[in-house]
Structure formats: C-alpha cells, structure tokens
Design an enzyme around this catalytic site. Structure first.
Site, PDB file in Angstrom:
ATOM      1  CB  SER A 107      -0.882  -0.007   1.247  1.00 22.39           C
ATOM      2  OG  SER A 107      -1.483   1.254   1.460  1.00 22.39           O
ATOM      3  CE1 TYR A 140      -4.309  -2.001   4.824  1.00 27.45           C
ATOM      4  CE2 TYR A 140      -3.578   0.203   4.203  1.00 27.45           C
ATOM      5  CZ  TYR A 140      -4.006  -1.065   3.851  1.00 27.45           C
ATOM      6  OH  TYR A 140      -4.110  -1.403   2.527  1.00 27.45           O
TER       7      TYR A 140
END
Length: 335
Positions: free
Chosen positions: A127, A152
């Site tokens: 990501s 995350y």
C-alpha cells in the site's frame, strides 16, 4: 495457469479475477466474506465470477492456518495473487487485532503455502500508506519507509519484510505492489468516492478532511488490474546490480521486487469532488474538518520502475473514471 486469488470477492479481487478468466486462466478465488462492509456487495461481486467454468470459490480466512495449509497441498497452484487483507487506515485505530490476524498471521500462512507447494511467483498487495511520514514527492520505492503513521501501514511494511525473508531463505519469487488510492465501479463503501457519491445523492453534507488540503494519486481499478496481471506474468528476479553497501529497499540479491502502482498524477481532493459533482449533476455541501489521525495529506506515485519492468502506463483520467463509477452506482443501487 492455475492461480490462487485471495480476496476474490473484494473490489480489486473481482476485477482481477475477471481479467484472468477472460484470458483462460483457472482461478481459485478465496474470501472470508467478512462484514467489515456490506456483505451483499461482496456477494454481488462473487456472483459475477461464479458462472465462469474456470472459476471456483473457496470460503476461507487466510488466518486459518490448517485450512490454508490444506488448500495449498490439495490444489498445487502455479502462481498466487494475494489481495486479502483487513483494509482501511481509520478502522485500524479502533480494531488493531483484526489487522494482525489478517495481515500478519494471514500473510505468513500464504508465504508458507507458497514455499511448501513450489509456487512459481507470489504477487501481493502492499500500500501507498507505507510511505507514512515521508514528504518527499513523488514517493519512490528506493526511499526508506520506516515511519508508518497507522497500524495498517505498519502491517503492509511488515508484509514486504516477510516476503523478502522468504525470497532470501527459500528462493520464493515475490513481488509487492504498493497500491495508490484505487477507485472505480464495484468500489468499497468505506472509501471517499463511494461515501461522497452516496451523501450527495441523499442530500447530506460530506466530510472533507484537512479542510480540503489533500491530494491523492487516484488510480482507476482497470489500470491497476492491468498492472497486477503484467507483474504476475513477469516473475521476480534478483537484481544483478544490487549492492548491499547501498541497500535498495525495492530490490535485492534475492528474487524480490517492490513497485509503486499508481496514476503518477496527484489530484487535489476538491478537484476530485468537483468531478463527482459534475458526474452527478448535483453540488455537494462540504463540512471542512481537520486531518484525521493516521491519515496523510498527500500521495504521489513515481511509477518509473513499474513502467520499466512491465510497461505499465495508466490510461484512465479521473473524470472518466468517476463517470464510470457514478454510472455503476446509479445502476446498482437504482438511484
């Protein structure tokens, strides 16, 4: 090829599966169909895949170690695309264990499955959030990413480190793709485009964080999937020019690669909202708010390395991509 695709009922997963099936691959789609967001939408995506003769669905959580081990042993996959993960930056502030269970435990289960069954290539979702506190633009894979600002992001950085370990120890070719704000038809209800479209159509105000001073490298889902499949087809190799004295985070002397995959064109959030307003023919009432914890003000992908590797050049403008999302949204929800 026989391909395991995890997160098959997800937004990117479904679109990837359709592309693989269209070219004749056999796809085993895995998903746990959890209720992080509307399960009906996930089932609707899955229903687009189930009629294909070369598609098979397995309901399984990647965190299920015995189940994952058995699946790899039985199926003997050629290659794996691992997209399953607990997504979302903001959710991680309240639900940290969900990210460890899915993104850490689940990822090591996938790595172990690949290792023990002789998988030729693992392509996995990282990501843009790994860039965290970095402010140098555009973000480059060759820069350090040691300052995540959300759990995350930390789990995605951990995935890259774990993948490198398996590439180094066991010769497993791995390629990580750092996705930059993917959007488009069948998108996730927790993401800005979906939230904004729904609120504007319902006559509710939209929450605009950092008082609108945000930029995102919005990337259309079909461009992303084109890149994913091209990367799948080019197996990761060691970098012959790798020099451990000046270590490059994106390559290695093991069969390991990491690439940005984005639009290489950051768009101001207020311009993005204006495109939604144009597509809907309706103005938004904006509620300007401070930057949220765990969020970053800007993302911008340098995609030169991916272009050099597989000829990746995204081709969808934000105006066109948003129009296609809005058309899907109106049709799907009959509004």
């Amino acid at each position: 090829m026989k391909i395991l695709l995890t997160g098959a009922a997800g937004f990117i997963g479904m679109t990837t599966a359709l592309k693989l099936l269209a070219r004749g691959d056999e796809v085993v789609g895995l998903d746990n169909l959890n209720d992080y967001y509307d399960v009906t939408l996930k089932q609707s995506r899955l229903n687009r895949l189930l009629p294909h003769a070369n598609f098979r669905f397995v309901k399984l959580d990647v965190g299920d170690r015995p189940g994952t081990t058995a699946l790899f042993a039985e199926e003997k996959f050629d290659r794996v695309i691992h997209l399953a993960a607990q997504a979302g930056v903001r959710y991680s502030l309240q639900n940290p264990h969900a990210y460890v269970d899915s993104n850490i435990v689940g990822f090591v289960n996938i790595l172990e499955g690949c290792r023990h069954s002789g998988v030729q290539h693992l392509v996995y979702a990282s990501s843009s959030s790994v860039y965290g506190g970095n402010t140098k633009m555009p973000f480059s894979e060759h820069d350090s990413v040691d300052h995540p600002v959300s759990l995350y992001a930390a789990t995605k950085k951990a995935n890259e480190l774990m993948a490198h370990t398996y590439s180094h120890l066991f010769g497993l070719p791995t390629t990580g793709l750092r996705f930059f704000t993917v959007y488009g038809p069948w998108g996730r209800p927790d993401m800005a485009l979906f939230l904004f479209t729904k609120a504007i159509l319902e006559g509710r105000p939209i929450d605009v964080f950092n008082h609108g001073n945000m930029q995102r490298d919005f990337t259309f889902v079909e461009d992303i999937v084109e890149g994913v499949v091209r990367v799948l087809d080019r197996v990761a190799t060691a970098n012959p020019a790798y020099d451990a004295n000046v270590a490059d985070p994106a390559t290695s002397n093991a069969p390991y690669r990491v690439f940005n995959i984005g639009n290489n064109n950051p768009v101001p959030l207020l311009d993005f909202i204006a495109c939604i307003e144009d597509a809907l023919g309706k103005k938004a009432e904006k509620r300007l708010l401070p930057l949220q914890d765990g969020d970053v003000p800007a993302t911008y992908a340098n995609t030169d390395a991916l272009n050099d590797w597989v000829g990746f050049v995204p081709g969808t403008s934000v105006q066109d991509g948003i129009a296609r999302f809005v058309a899907w949204y109106r049709g799907y929800y009959r509004v």
